[in-house]
Scaffold this motif. Structure first.
Motif, PDB file in Angstrom:
ATOM      1  N   ARG A 141       0.858  -1.180   0.000  1.00 27.54           N
ATOM      2  CA  ARG A 141       0.000   0.000   0.000  1.00 27.54           C
ATOM      3  C   ARG A 141       0.895   1.231   0.000  1.00 27.54           C
ATOM      4  NH1 ARG A 141      -3.911   2.224   4.634  1.00 27.54           N
ATOM      5  NH2 ARG A 141      -2.266   1.303   5.871  1.00 27.54           N
ATOM      6  N   ASP A 142       0.604   2.172  -0.900  1.00 23.60           N
ATOM      7  CA  ASP A 142       1.401   3.387  -1.041  1.00 23.60           C
ATOM      8  C   ASP A 142       0.631   4.588  -0.513  1.00 23.60           C
ATOM      9  OD1 ASP A 142       3.501   2.012  -2.225  1.00 23.60           O
ATOM     10  OD2 ASP A 142       2.680   2.248  -4.239  1.00 23.60           O
ATOM     11  N   ILE A 143       1.336   5.453   0.189  1.00 21.53           N
ATOM     12  CA  ILE A 143       0.776   6.690   0.728  1.00 21.53           C
ATOM     13  C   ILE A 143       1.623   7.849   0.203  1.00 21.53           C
ATOM     14  CG2 ILE A 143       0.215   8.002   2.806  1.00 21.53           C
ATOM     15  CD1 ILE A 143       0.006   5.383   4.320  1.00 21.53           C
ATOM     16  N   LEU A 144       0.980   8.856  -0.353  1.00 17.88           N
ATOM     17  CA  LEU A 144       1.674  10.029  -0.863  1.00 17.88           C
ATOM     18  C   LEU A 144       1.581  11.152   0.155  1.00 17.88           C
ATOM     19  CD1 LEU A 144       0.480  10.011  -4.583  1.00 17.88           C
ATOM     20  CD2 LEU A 144       2.533   8.998  -3.604  1.00 17.88           C
ATOM     21  N   LEU A 145       2.720  11.744   0.457  1.00 13.75           N
ATOM     22  CA  LEU A 145       2.810  12.847   1.413  1.00 13.75           C
ATOM     23  C   LEU A 145       3.386  14.068   0.710  1.00 13.75           C
ATOM     24  CD1 LEU A 145       4.224  11.008   4.562  1.00 13.75           C
ATOM     25  CD2 LEU A 145       1.841  11.499   4.014  1.00 13.75           C
ATOM     26  N   ARG A 158       1.423  20.189   6.012  1.00 12.93           N
ATOM     27  CA  ARG A 158       1.076  19.083   5.132  1.00 12.93           C
ATOM     28  C   ARG A 158       0.229  19.586   3.969  1.00 12.93           C
ATOM     29  NH1 ARG A 158      -0.862  14.716   9.776  1.00 12.93           N
ATOM     30  NH2 ARG A 158       0.958  14.959  11.155  1.00 12.93           N
ATOM     31  N   ASP A 159       0.111  18.738   2.966  1.00 11.01           N
ATOM     32  CA  ASP A 159      -0.651  19.085   1.757  1.00 11.01           C
ATOM     33  C   ASP A 159      -0.127  20.381   1.150  1.00 11.01           C
ATOM     34  OD1 ASP A 159      -2.462  18.539  -0.173  1.00 11.01           O
ATOM     35  OD2 ASP A 159      -4.196  19.324   0.891  1.00 11.01           O
ATOM     36  N   PHE A 160       1.197  20.500   1.096  1.00 10.95           N
ATOM     37  CA  PHE A 160       1.834  21.721   0.632  1.00 10.95           C
ATOM     38  C   PHE A 160       1.667  21.916  -0.873  1.00 10.95           C
ATOM     39  CE2 PHE A 160       5.794  24.094  -0.536  1.00 10.95           C
ATOM     40  CZ  PHE A 160       5.492  25.269   0.131  1.00 10.95           C
ATOM     41  N   THR A 161       1.615  20.829  -1.636  1.00 12.40           N
ATOM     42  CA  THR A 161       1.509  20.934  -3.083  1.00 12.40           C
ATOM     43  C   THR A 161       0.184  21.554  -3.512  1.00 12.40           C
ATOM     44  OG1 THR A 161       2.928  18.987  -3.323  1.00 12.40           O
ATOM     45  CG2 THR A 161       1.639  19.625  -5.237  1.00 12.40           C
ATOM     46  N   SER A 162      -0.905  21.206  -2.831  1.00 11.12           N
ATOM     47  CA  SER A 162      -2.196  21.809  -3.154  1.00 11.12           C
ATOM     48  C   SER A 162      -2.177  23.313  -2.920  1.00 11.12           C
ATOM     49  CB  SER A 162      -3.301  21.160  -2.318  1.00 11.12           C
ATOM     50  OG  SER A 162      -3.386  19.778  -2.592  1.00 11.12           O
ATOM     51  N   PHE A 163      -1.453  23.756  -1.905  1.00 12.73           N
ATOM     52  CA  PHE A 163      -1.319  25.192  -1.654  1.00 12.73           C
ATOM     53  C   PHE A 163      -0.527  25.871  -2.765  1.00 12.73           C
ATOM     54  CE2 PHE A 163       1.491  28.483   0.166  1.00 12.73           C
ATOM     55  CZ  PHE A 163       0.534  29.451   0.462  1.00 12.73           C
ATOM     56  N   SER A 356      -2.666  23.228   6.534  1.00 11.42           N
ATOM     57  CA  SER A 356      -3.238  23.425   5.209  1.00 11.42           C
ATOM     58  C   SER A 356      -4.683  23.876   5.332  1.00 11.42           C
ATOM     59  CB  SER A 356      -3.104  22.145   4.377  1.00 11.42           C
ATOM     60  OG  SER A 356      -3.510  22.386   3.054  1.00 11.42           O
ATOM     61  N   SER A 357      -5.422  23.854   4.224  1.00 16.82           N
ATOM     62  CA  SER A 357      -6.793  24.352   4.232  1.00 16.82           C
ATOM     63  C   SER A 357      -7.791  23.309   4.704  1.00 16.82           C
ATOM     64  CB  SER A 357      -7.189  24.825   2.820  1.00 16.82           C
ATOM     65  OG  SER A 357      -7.070  23.756   1.902  1.00 16.82           O
ATOM     66  N   THR A 358      -7.346  22.086   4.966  1.00  9.32           N
ATOM     67  CA  THR A 358      -8.252  21.032   5.420  1.00  9.32           C
ATOM     68  C   THR A 358      -8.619  21.260   6.878  1.00  9.32           C
ATOM     69  OG1 THR A 358      -7.057  19.564   3.947  1.00  9.32           O
ATOM     70  CG2 THR A 358      -8.557  18.541   5.524  1.00  9.32           C
ATOM     71  N   PRO A 359      -9.869  21.072   7.275  1.00  8.16           N
ATOM     72  CA  PRO A 359     -10.263  21.283   8.670  1.00  8.16           C
ATOM     73  C   PRO A 359      -9.418  20.469   9.628  1.00  8.16           C
ATOM     74  CG  PRO A 359     -12.193  20.967   7.267  1.00  8.16           C
ATOM     75  CD  PRO A 359     -10.989  20.680   6.421  1.00  8.16           C
ATOM     76  N   PRO A 367      -6.892   8.923   8.836  1.00 13.55           N
ATOM     77  CA  PRO A 367      -5.556   8.393   8.520  1.00 13.55           C
ATOM     78  C   PRO A 367      -4.976   9.042   7.265  1.00 13.55           C
ATOM     79  CG  PRO A 367      -7.106   6.618   9.002  1.00 13.55           C
ATOM     80  CD  PRO A 367      -7.910   7.873   8.886  1.00 13.55           C
ATOM     81  N   ALA A 368      -3.669   9.084   7.209  1.00 17.88           N
ATOM     82  CA  ALA A 368      -2.998   9.721   6.076  1.00 17.88           C
ATOM     83  C   ALA A 368      -3.306   9.009   4.776  1.00 17.88           C
ATOM     84  CB  ALA A 368      -1.482   9.760   6.310  1.00 17.88           C
ATOM     85  N   SER A 369      -3.482   7.689   4.815  1.00 14.34           N
ATOM     86  CA  SER A 369      -3.739   6.930   3.594  1.00 14.34           C
ATOM     87  C   SER A 369      -5.074   7.340   2.960  1.00 14.34           C
ATOM     88  CB  SER A 369      -3.740   5.432   3.899  1.00 14.34           C
ATOM     89  OG  SER A 369      -4.701   5.133   4.891  1.00 14.34           O
ATOM     90  N   ARG A 370      -6.106   7.595   3.781  1.00 16.56           N
ATOM     91  CA  ARG A 370      -7.388   7.996   3.221  1.00 16.56           C
ATOM     92  C   ARG A 370      -7.368   9.492   2.857  1.00 16.56           C
ATOM     93  NH1 ARG A 370     -11.413   5.126   7.654  1.00 16.56           N
ATOM     94  NH2 ARG A 370     -10.637   3.002   7.405  1.00 16.56           N
ATOM     95  N   ARG A 371      -6.648  10.270   3.639  1.00 18.10           N
ATOM     96  CA  ARG A 371      -6.669  11.705   3.436  1.00 18.10           C
ATOM     97  C   ARG A 371      -5.946  12.082   2.145  1.00 18.10           C
ATOM     98  NH1 ARG A 371      -4.445  12.858   7.730  1.00 18.10           N
ATOM     99  NH2 ARG A 371      -2.333  13.322   7.103  1.00 18.10           N
ATOM    100  N   ILE A 372      -4.877  11.376   1.800  1.00 19.28           N
ATOM    101  CA  ILE A 372      -4.044  11.800   0.682  1.00 19.28           C
ATOM    102  C   ILE A 372      -4.387  11.042  -0.586  1.00 19.28           C
ATOM    103  CG2 ILE A 372      -1.652  11.902  -0.117  1.00 19.28           C
ATOM    104  CD1 ILE A 372      -0.843  12.371   2.757  1.00 19.28           C
ATOM    105  N   LEU A 373      -4.594   9.756  -0.487  1.00 20.70           N
ATOM    106  CA  LEU A 373      -4.898   8.992  -1.686  1.00 20.70           C
ATOM    107  C   LEU A 373      -6.383   9.040  -2.025  1.00 20.70           C
ATOM    108  CD1 LEU A 373      -2.660   5.868  -1.244  1.00 20.70           C
ATOM    109  CD2 LEU A 373      -2.193   7.942  -2.517  1.00 20.70           C
TER     110      LEU A 373
END
Length: 373
Positions: A141-145, A158-163, A356-359, A367-373
């Motif tokens: 399982r891969d997780i992107l950060l 976190r989620d710096f690329t979206s910003f 980031s802008s996420t609440p 979890p990071a796996s659901r939040r990012i992927l």
């Protein structure tokens, strides 16, 4: 990736290297490759080694990329570019090679002071890292950060690329802006990123690792039972008789001269008569053995005593059992691997949110796996 996206990607790739576009057509483009692109996708390494060694003038390579297989240009040697094309894969590799790390500046057109006139504004250095965290066992399982680290006032988001996607960025520093000093080094920023990845992985559900260890224990138990049963099935009487026959043979050979041993070995094997005019390939095609052909034609063979047979020894049951247990552990043992995808140094006037802008409740409880992927 659709054909229109393929064309857009290739055009952006060529524009990055300031390639000279000879002809643009709705169905194809013709381009002169610059040096960097030619070395990456031109497929002529011997030409470049000759040019660089002899210090010759560079002759640009001209290629035509077509994007519709049914609308190939007439009179031109064109290549159909699609997602599975080998040349397209070379372009992807070249993009990864040259674009893995970059430096960009935020261009803020609204940086106007209280007097209504433009004034100098600071740009804060940020280190952006895109990482792939792989949870490995017999499954994957891969997780992107996407992490951003402030190098002036050390903190991490976190989620710096979206910003970054919401900002106007340029490769050159804009007017009326200046950059702030970096108070931490890139190595220290990487240490902060390692701690952040560790924190994220600790917040993840560890059930996948527990299940992998349970499957590993089950496989090891099955393997142990197999070799225990195999040991019980080995007939001891057969082994003793084999050892006695081997000892008898060894004693008989010790009492003979080397010539007698060779004559006895030759007498035990029936050698076919081979004509001298018959070639080795003809003899092999007729079903004969190579060793018989060599002996019949008087070709010298390597004595058995000079052949190193250490690598050809059959593995013992214990060695085979240990090897298979190591293979199972490598396959099932849970482990985590972190791979750097790409990153960059960004000088920003805007300030990203702490999480980031996420609440915040979503960041903490998901979890990071659901939040990012």
């Amino acid at each position: 990736m659709q054909q229109q996206q393929v064309r857009q990607f290739i055009e952006r790739y060529l524009a990055t290297f300031s390639a000279h576009i000879v002809e643009t057509h709705p169905d194809y483009i013709t381009v002169k490759l610059p040096v960097e692109v030619d070395k990456d996708i031109g497929n002529r390494p011997f030409y470049w080694s000759w040019v660089e060694k002899m210090n010759l003038a560079y002759q640009p390579l001209v290629l035509t990329f077509a994007f519709h297989p049914d609308l190939m240009p007439e009179g031109l040697r064109a290549e159909h570019m699609h997602l599975g094309a080998s040349r397209m894969q070379q372009i992807f590799d070249s993009t990864k090679k040259h674009g893995q790390f970059l430096c960009m500046y935020e261009q803020d057109p609204f940086a106007i002071g209280s007097t209504g006139k433009r004034q100098s504004a600071p740009l804060v250095p940020w280190l952006g890292l895109n990482l792939k965290v792989s949870l490995l066992c017999d499954k994957r399982r891969d997780i992107l950060l996407y992490l951003g680290i402030n190098l002036h006032d050390p903190r991490i988001v976190r989620d710096f690329t979206s910003f970054l996607f919401r900002l106007p960025l340029t490769p050159a520093i804009p007017d009326y802006f200046y950059t702030l000093d970096r108070r931490i080094t890139v190595e220290q920023a990487f240490d902060m990123a390692k701690k952040e990845v560790t924190s994220i992985m600790e917040s993840e559900d560890q059930q996948w690792a527990e299940e992998a260890r349970a499957r590993l224990a089950e496989e090891l138990a099955i393997l142990s039972a197999y070799y225990e049963e195999l040991a019980l099935r080995e007939p001891s009487a057969t082994n003793e008789s084999s050892e006695e026959e081997a000892e008898t043979t060894d004693m008989a050979v010790e009492g003979m001269e080397p010539d007698e041993v060779e004559e006895a070995a030759m007498s035990q094997s029936t050698q076919p008569v081979v004509e001298q005019s018959q070639t080795l390939d003809e003899y092999r095609s007729s079903g004969g053995r190579i060793l018989d052909f060599l002996r019949a034609n008087g070709i010298q063979t390597t004595p058995r005593q000079q052949i190193d047979q250490e690598e050809w020894k059959k593995s013992t049951p214990d060695e085979e059992r240990k090897r298979r247990m190591d293979e199972l552990k490598w396959q099932y043992e849970p482990r985590i691997e972190v791979q750097f995808i790409n990153g960059g140094l960004f000088y920003l006037h805007s300030v990203p949110a702490e999480l980031s802008s996420t609440p915040e409740w979503y960041k903490v409880n998901t979890p990071a796996s659901r939040r990012i992927l």
